[in-house]
Design a protein around this motif. Structure first.
Motif, PDB file in Angstrom:
ATOM      1  N   TYR A  68      -9.588 -37.449  25.735  1.00 47.15           N
ATOM      2  CA  TYR A  68      -8.269 -36.913  25.441  1.00 47.15           C
ATOM      3  C   TYR A  68      -7.769 -37.389  24.082  1.00 47.15           C
ATOM      4  O   TYR A  68      -7.244 -36.597  23.295  1.00 47.15           O
ATOM      5  CB  TYR A  68      -7.275 -37.309  26.547  1.00 47.15           C
ATOM      6  N   GLY A  69      -7.935 -38.673  23.791  1.00 49.04           N
ATOM      7  CA  GLY A  69      -7.458 -39.223  22.521  1.00 49.04           C
ATOM      8  C   GLY A  69      -8.093 -38.560  21.319  1.00 49.04           C
ATOM      9  O   GLY A  69      -7.422 -38.278  20.318  1.00 49.04           O
ATOM     10  N   SER A  70      -9.384 -38.294  21.408  1.00 54.06           N
ATOM     11  CA  SER A  70     -10.082 -37.621  20.308  1.00 54.06           C
ATOM     12  C   SER A  70      -9.564 -36.201  20.128  1.00 54.06           C
ATOM     13  O   SER A  70      -9.314 -35.753  19.002  1.00 54.06           O
ATOM     14  CB  SER A  70     -11.580 -37.597  20.569  1.00 54.06           C
ATOM     15  N   ALA A  71      -9.409 -35.493  21.241  1.00 51.69           N
ATOM     16  CA  ALA A  71      -8.892 -34.126  21.168  1.00 51.69           C
ATOM     17  C   ALA A  71      -7.473 -34.120  20.605  1.00 51.69           C
ATOM     18  O   ALA A  71      -7.123 -33.249  19.801  1.00 51.69           O
ATOM     19  CB  ALA A  71      -8.919 -33.475  22.552  1.00 51.69           C
ATOM     20  N   THR A  76      -3.751 -32.648  16.397  1.00 49.71           N
ATOM     21  CA  THR A  76      -2.533 -32.988  15.655  1.00 49.71           C
ATOM     22  C   THR A  76      -2.788 -33.310  14.193  1.00 49.71           C
ATOM     23  O   THR A  76      -1.882 -33.779  13.495  1.00 49.71           O
ATOM     24  CB  THR A  76      -1.800 -34.167  16.326  1.00 49.71           C
ATOM     25  N   ASP A  77      -3.988 -33.048  13.703  1.00 46.90           N
ATOM     26  CA  ASP A  77      -4.289 -33.249  12.291  1.00 46.90           C
ATOM     27  C   ASP A  77      -3.302 -32.413  11.476  1.00 46.90           C
ATOM     28  O   ASP A  77      -3.267 -31.189  11.617  1.00 46.90           O
ATOM     29  CB  ASP A  77      -5.730 -32.817  12.011  1.00 46.90           C
ATOM     30  N   ALA A  82      -9.201 -30.335  11.120  1.00 48.64           N
ATOM     31  CA  ALA A  82      -9.967 -30.781  12.287  1.00 48.64           C
ATOM     32  C   ALA A  82      -9.782 -29.816  13.447  1.00 48.64           C
ATOM     33  O   ALA A  82     -10.720 -29.550  14.206  1.00 48.64           O
ATOM     34  CB  ALA A  82      -9.546 -32.194  12.691  1.00 48.64           C
ATOM     35  N   LEU A  83      -8.575 -29.269  13.574  1.00 49.16           N
ATOM     36  CA  LEU A  83      -8.318 -28.302  14.640  1.00 49.16           C
ATOM     37  C   LEU A  83      -9.162 -27.050  14.437  1.00 49.16           C
ATOM     38  O   LEU A  83      -9.740 -26.522  15.394  1.00 49.16           O
ATOM     39  CB  LEU A  83      -6.827 -27.954  14.697  1.00 49.16           C
ATOM     40  N   ALA A  84      -9.273 -26.584  13.198  1.00 46.23           N
ATOM     41  CA  ALA A  84     -10.108 -25.412  12.916  1.00 46.23           C
ATOM     42  C   ALA A  84     -11.562 -25.678  13.297  1.00 46.23           C
ATOM     43  O   ALA A  84     -12.220 -24.829  13.901  1.00 46.23           O
ATOM     44  CB  ALA A  84      -9.999 -25.034  11.438  1.00 46.23           C
ATOM     45  N   GLU A  95      -9.215 -14.439  17.591  1.00 45.56           N
ATOM     46  CA  GLU A  95      -7.808 -14.156  17.902  1.00 45.56           C
ATOM     47  C   GLU A  95      -7.086 -15.411  18.403  1.00 45.56           C
ATOM     48  O   GLU A  95      -5.991 -15.733  17.946  1.00 45.56           O
ATOM     49  CB  GLU A  95      -7.725 -13.049  18.960  1.00 45.56           C
ATOM     50  N   VAL A  96      -7.701 -16.120  19.316  1.00 52.24           N
ATOM     51  CA  VAL A  96      -7.102 -17.344  19.861  1.00 52.24           C
ATOM     52  C   VAL A  96      -6.998 -18.406  18.779  1.00 52.24           C
ATOM     53  O   VAL A  96      -5.949 -19.024  18.586  1.00 52.24           O
ATOM     54  CB  VAL A  96      -7.905 -17.855  21.081  1.00 52.24           C
ATOM     55  N   ALA A  97      -8.081 -18.624  18.046  1.00 50.14           N
ATOM     56  CA  ALA A  97      -8.085 -19.650  17.004  1.00 50.14           C
ATOM     57  C   ALA A  97      -7.044 -19.351  15.933  1.00 50.14           C
ATOM     58  O   ALA A  97      -6.281 -20.240  15.530  1.00 50.14           O
ATOM     59  CB  ALA A  97      -9.470 -19.765  16.381  1.00 50.14           C
ATOM     60  N   ALA A  98      -6.997 -18.113  15.465  1.00 51.72           N
ATOM     61  CA  ALA A  98      -6.041 -17.747  14.418  1.00 51.72           C
ATOM     62  C   ALA A  98      -4.603 -17.924  14.896  1.00 51.72           C
ATOM     63  O   ALA A  98      -3.749 -18.416  14.142  1.00 51.72           O
ATOM     64  CB  ALA A  98      -6.286 -16.317  13.958  1.00 51.72           C
ATOM     65  N   SER A  99      -4.329 -17.562  16.138  1.00 50.89           N
ATOM     66  CA  SER A  99      -2.967 -17.722  16.681  1.00 50.89           C
ATOM     67  C   SER A  99      -2.561 -19.188  16.756  1.00 50.89           C
ATOM     68  O   SER A  99      -1.443 -19.553  16.382  1.00 50.89           O
ATOM     69  CB  SER A  99      -2.878 -17.092  18.076  1.00 50.89           C
ATOM     70  N   ILE A 100      -3.469 -20.014  17.225  1.00 53.15           N
ATOM     71  CA  ILE A 100      -3.182 -21.452  17.337  1.00 53.15           C
ATOM     72  C   ILE A 100      -3.026 -22.060  15.945  1.00 53.15           C
ATOM     73  O   ILE A 100      -2.081 -22.821  15.692  1.00 53.15           O
ATOM     74  CB  ILE A 100      -4.281 -22.163  18.157  1.00 53.15           C
ATOM     75  N   LEU A 101      -3.922 -21.714  15.039  1.00 51.72           N
ATOM     76  CA  LEU A 101      -3.843 -22.250  13.677  1.00 51.72           C
ATOM     77  C   LEU A 101      -2.557 -21.796  12.982  1.00 51.72           C
ATOM     78  O   LEU A 101      -1.935 -22.585  12.261  1.00 51.72           O
ATOM     79  CB  LEU A 101      -5.077 -21.842  12.871  1.00 51.72           C
TER      80      LEU A 101
END
Length: 157
Positions: A68-71, A76-77, A82-84, A95-101
């Protein structure tokens, strides 16, 4: 009697401590939920969209096979780089990745150019390269800390 009162208080505190479950945290509960249900794109995005960030992170952790800590660190970068990478590593749909980013770029105050760069990073990164990039996050936390300490010591010399 002060001694009897202290003894009773000590016994009550000890009983509470033995009943305390370290897993009874929001993070622990989120991980249990993520592990018990589908960790698919729909679940990941719904947790994010609905503001259940702990469940989003836990689902990301389950999909990426990290703790969990790593995720949380990757999610939260503030540069969302890192999220990408982790979204690519778990093979989230574009679609999901672009929306979250997009949402995380807004939260972190990133401009459109930086968002576009991160979405392009996601699109251009090969799946296997992304999985290799997050591999160190699968190592034990103490081991990662030791590696970071060695790196800091070498840079200090």
């Amino acid at each position: 009697d002060a001694a009897a009162r202290d003894e009773a208080l000590t016994a009550a505190v000890f009983e509470r401590l033995t009943l305390h479950d370290e897993g009874e945290t929001l993070e622990g509960a989120a991980m249990r939920v993520a592990l018990s249900g589908p960790a698919d794109d729909e679940t990941l995005f719904e947790a994010f969209r609905s503001g259940h960030f702990s469940l989003f992170v836990a689902t990301l952790a389950v999909r990426a096979r990290v703790d969990y800590g790593s995720a949380f660190t990757m999610a939260t970068d503030p540069t969302i780089g890192a999220l990408a990478v982790v979204l690519r590593a778990i093979d989230a749909t574009t679609e999901v990745a672009a929306s979250i980013l997009l949402q995380m770029a807004a939260i972190n105050g990133l401009d459109e150019a930086k968002l576009e760069e991160r979405v392009n990073d996601y699109l251009d990164l090969e799946l296997e390269a992304a999985r290799e990039a997050i591999r160190p996050w699968r190592l034990d936390r103490a081991f990662r800390t030791a590696i970071a300490d060695i790196g800091r010591e070498r840079r200090a010399r």
